[in-house]
Structure formats: C-alpha cells, structure tokens
Design a protein around this motif. Structure first.
Motif, PDB file in Angstrom:
ATOM      1  N   TYR A  58      12.713   7.794 -10.675  1.00  0.00           N
ATOM      2  CA  TYR A  58      11.645   8.497 -10.283  1.00  0.00           C
ATOM      3  C   TYR A  58      11.402   9.867 -11.172  1.00  0.00           C
ATOM      4  N   THR A  59      12.565  10.476 -11.582  1.00  0.00           N
ATOM      5  CA  THR A  59      12.487  11.636 -12.318  1.00  0.00           C
ATOM      6  C   THR A  59      12.232  11.182 -13.884  1.00  0.00           C
ATOM      7  N   ALA A  60      12.902  10.149 -14.204  1.00  0.00           N
ATOM      8  CA  ALA A  60      12.879   9.461 -15.488  1.00  0.00           C
ATOM      9  C   ALA A  60      11.073   9.213 -15.989  1.00  0.00           C
ATOM     10  N   ALA A  61      10.587   8.355 -14.686  1.00  0.00           N
ATOM     11  CA  ALA A  61       9.209   8.335 -14.945  1.00  0.00           C
ATOM     12  C   ALA A  61       8.399   9.468 -15.203  1.00  0.00           C
ATOM     13  N   ILE A  62       8.696  10.457 -14.290  1.00  0.00           N
ATOM     14  CA  ILE A  62       7.518  11.828 -14.478  1.00  0.00           C
ATOM     15  C   ILE A  62       7.957  12.408 -15.824  1.00  0.00           C
ATOM     16  N   ILE A  63       9.399  12.466 -16.441  1.00  0.00           N
ATOM     17  CA  ILE A  63       9.686  13.200 -17.551  1.00  0.00           C
ATOM     18  C   ILE A  63       8.773  12.444 -18.626  1.00  0.00           C
ATOM     19  N   SER A  64       9.131  10.953 -18.718  1.00  0.00           N
ATOM     20  CA  SER A  64       8.497  10.106 -19.828  1.00  0.00           C
ATOM     21  C   SER A  64       6.999  10.311 -19.859  1.00  0.00           C
ATOM     22  N   PHE A  65       6.223  10.017 -18.684  1.00  0.00           N
ATOM     23  CA  PHE A  65       4.749  10.269 -18.568  1.00  0.00           C
ATOM     24  C   PHE A  65       4.028  11.652 -18.860  1.00  0.00           C
TER      25      PHE A  65
ATOM     26  N   LEU B 106       0.723  -1.188  -0.053  1.00  0.00           N
ATOM     27  CA  LEU B 106       0.171  -0.131  -0.187  1.00  0.00           C
ATOM     28  C   LEU B 106       1.039   1.316   0.243  1.00  0.00           C
ATOM     29  N   GLU B 107       2.105   1.060   0.568  1.00  0.00           N
ATOM     30  CA  GLU B 107       2.884   2.242   0.499  1.00  0.00           C
ATOM     31  C   GLU B 107       3.242   2.657  -0.599  1.00  0.00           C
ATOM     32  N   GLY B 108       3.045   1.901  -1.936  1.00  0.00           N
ATOM     33  CA  GLY B 108       3.544   2.217  -3.274  1.00  0.00           C
ATOM     34  C   GLY B 108       2.319   3.080  -3.881  1.00  0.00           C
ATOM     35  N   ILE B 109       1.109   3.281  -2.978  1.00  0.00           N
ATOM     36  CA  ILE B 109      -0.012   3.993  -3.742  1.00  0.00           C
ATOM     37  C   ILE B 109       0.565   5.476  -3.669  1.00  0.00           C
ATOM     38  N   LEU B 110       1.328   5.768  -2.654  1.00  0.00           N
ATOM     39  CA  LEU B 110       1.845   7.360  -2.769  1.00  0.00           C
ATOM     40  C   LEU B 110       2.862   7.664  -3.894  1.00  0.00           C
ATOM     41  N   VAL B 111       3.513   6.575  -3.987  1.00  0.00           N
ATOM     42  CA  VAL B 111       4.610   6.877  -4.940  1.00  0.00           C
ATOM     43  C   VAL B 111       4.049   6.938  -6.480  1.00  0.00           C
ATOM     44  N   THR B 112       2.992   5.956  -6.759  1.00  0.00           N
ATOM     45  CA  THR B 112       2.297   6.107  -7.884  1.00  0.00           C
ATOM     46  C   THR B 112       1.677   7.482  -8.214  1.00  0.00           C
ATOM     47  N   LEU B 113       0.835   7.753  -7.061  1.00  0.00           N
ATOM     48  CA  LEU B 113       0.122   8.971  -7.121  1.00  0.00           C
ATOM     49  C   LEU B 113       0.868  10.067  -7.459  1.00  0.00           C
ATOM     50  N   ARG B 114       1.897  10.396  -6.792  1.00  0.00           N
ATOM     51  CA  ARG B 114       3.035  11.406  -6.907  1.00  0.00           C
ATOM     52  C   ARG B 114       3.342  11.605  -8.431  1.00  0.00           C
ATOM     53  N   ILE B 115       3.762  10.309  -8.893  1.00  0.00           N
ATOM     54  CA  ILE B 115       4.330  10.385 -10.201  1.00  0.00           C
ATOM     55  C   ILE B 115       3.319  10.667 -11.234  1.00  0.00           C
ATOM     56  N   VAL B 116       1.907  10.293 -10.953  1.00  0.00           N
ATOM     57  CA  VAL B 116       0.810  10.342 -11.794  1.00  0.00           C
ATOM     58  C   VAL B 116       0.484  12.098 -11.834  1.00  0.00           C
ATOM     59  N   LEU B 117       0.261  12.482 -10.532  1.00  0.00           N
ATOM     60  CA  LEU B 117      -0.080  13.871 -10.395  1.00  0.00           C
ATOM     61  C   LEU B 117       0.912  14.904 -10.859  1.00  0.00           C
ATOM     62  N   ILE B 118       2.241  14.744 -10.750  1.00  0.00           N
ATOM     63  CA  ILE B 118       3.236  15.644 -11.361  1.00  0.00           C
ATOM     64  C   ILE B 118       3.107  15.449 -12.772  1.00  0.00           C
TER      65      ILE B 118
END
Length: 219
Positions: free
Chosen positions: A89-96, A16-28
């Motif tokens: 983390y940065t690569a994920a945000i940039i690509s998305f 469940l801790e992964g939810i915050l990681v996923t939401l941060r990436i998706v939101l940004i």
C-alpha cells in the motif's frame, strides 16, 4: 462462448470493497503529487539554474520510464536498497505520488507562465515579496487555467492505479482476479471491474466540470 454473470453476483460486494482501497491510494498520492509538483514547477521557473536542471532531470526520468517499472523498483527493490520491505500500500502511494508530481509540475509550470506578466510586475512594483506573490496572486490564477488538465491527470491516475494488483494490493482489479480464480471464469469479473472503473471516471469527470464551472463563476 458461455458467459454466466449470475455466478459472480454474490462476489460483487467483495469486488466493490476495492473501490475504497483504490480511492485512498489515488487521493493520497494525488495530494502528495500535487504538493511536490508545485515545488518542482517553482524550481523550473527559478532564476537559480541548478534547481531548474534538477527538476527537469527528475521530470525526464519519471516521464520517460513506465509507471509499473517505478512501482516494482520501489516495492521489490526496497529490501535491497533500504534493508526492509515497504508495504504494498505504501509502495503504491509513493510510486504514484512521485510519478504524478512529474506530470503535474509541467502542468503547473505552463499555468504559471500563462499568467499575464503584468500581474507579476505590478506585485513587484508594490513591493510584494516573491513568496507571497506566487502564493496569493500567481498560483491561484494559474490553477484556474489548468484545472481541466489537473483533473485529467487525476482521472489517469485513477485508471493507472490498477497496476497495484501486480504487488498484491487488494484493489478492484486484484479482487476481480481472485473472484475469477474462484469460479475459473475471469471474463465476467473483469468486465465488472471495467464497469466500476468506467463509472468512477464518469463521476470524476462530472465533479471536475462542476468545480470548473464554480471557479469560473467566481472570476
């Protein structure tokens, strides 16, 4: 077939801790993609043709290649191209963000073109500057019309974010895979991950409909 969900119960909080990681990436990534998508959409309707060609070429490339390929090019290719390794983390945000901007630009462009031409003609007749007209008159009306499509793009981005596990980001999928490796049983933790994603999508869908209803009441 033997399934034992009881054995992974102690590991569910870890997943469940992964939810915050996923939401941060998706939101940004969603916010950056939306902002860049507006710029691209304005390029596409610009009377200056080179800007339209540039925006169309960008959209064609990012819509015509897999998102996972774009993610890997940015992450694994950064040392060769930039001379240093971009963080996962940065690569994920940039690509998305870059990928999402291509789709959002088409959605916004369609929304702008759907606004009654009389609105633009009236604004120009009153001497309203082009930038102010687009920002205060055209875009607000376009956003009301395209809100369902934007929400659908955000939901799609949430689900597709699972591919960040390929570069080691500790999201829901990555944590579920680690739990599976710990117990030598992958089916149960992956089912839990699937349920988490499903509930997230249900909640986002509900919030999207709620916002849509409020915006309609404001008409």
């Amino acid at each position: 077939m033997e399934l034992d969900f009881g054995q992974i119960v102690p590991s569910i909080p870890y997943i469940l801790e992964g939810i915050l990681v996923t939401l941060r990436i998706v939101l940004i990534a969603g916010v950056l993609g939306f902002a860049f998508g507006i710029v691209l959409s304005l390029f596409k309707i610009s009377s200056f043709k080179p800007l339209g060609w540039l925006a169309d070429a960008y959209t064609s490339i990012f819509r015509g290649t897999p998102l996972v390929l774009q993610l890997m090019l940015i992450y694994f290719g950064s040392p060769q191209i930039l001379g240093f390794q971009i963080e996962p983390y940065t690569a994920a945000i940039i690509s998305f963000a870059l990928n999402s901007a291509a789709y959002i630009s088409e959605i916004i462009r369609a929304g702008i073109l759907a606004v009654d031409k009389g609105q633009r003609e009236a604004a120009l007749a009153l001497g309203v500057p082009y930038r102010q007209m687009m920002w205060d008159i055209i875009l607000p009306q376009a956003l009301k019309n395209i809100l369902p499509a934007l929400m659908n793009e955000f939901i799609t981005l949430t689900k597709e974010s699972a591919i960040v596990t390929t570069i080691g980001v500790m999201d829901i999928m990555r944590r579920s895979y680690q739990v599976g490796a710990q117990y030598y049983s992958y089916f149960e933790p992956l089912i839990v991950a699937g349920l988490i994603y499903y509930l997230m999508v249900i909640i986002l869908t509900f919030l999207g409909k709620l916002v849509e209803r409020r915006m309609r009441r404001g008409d």
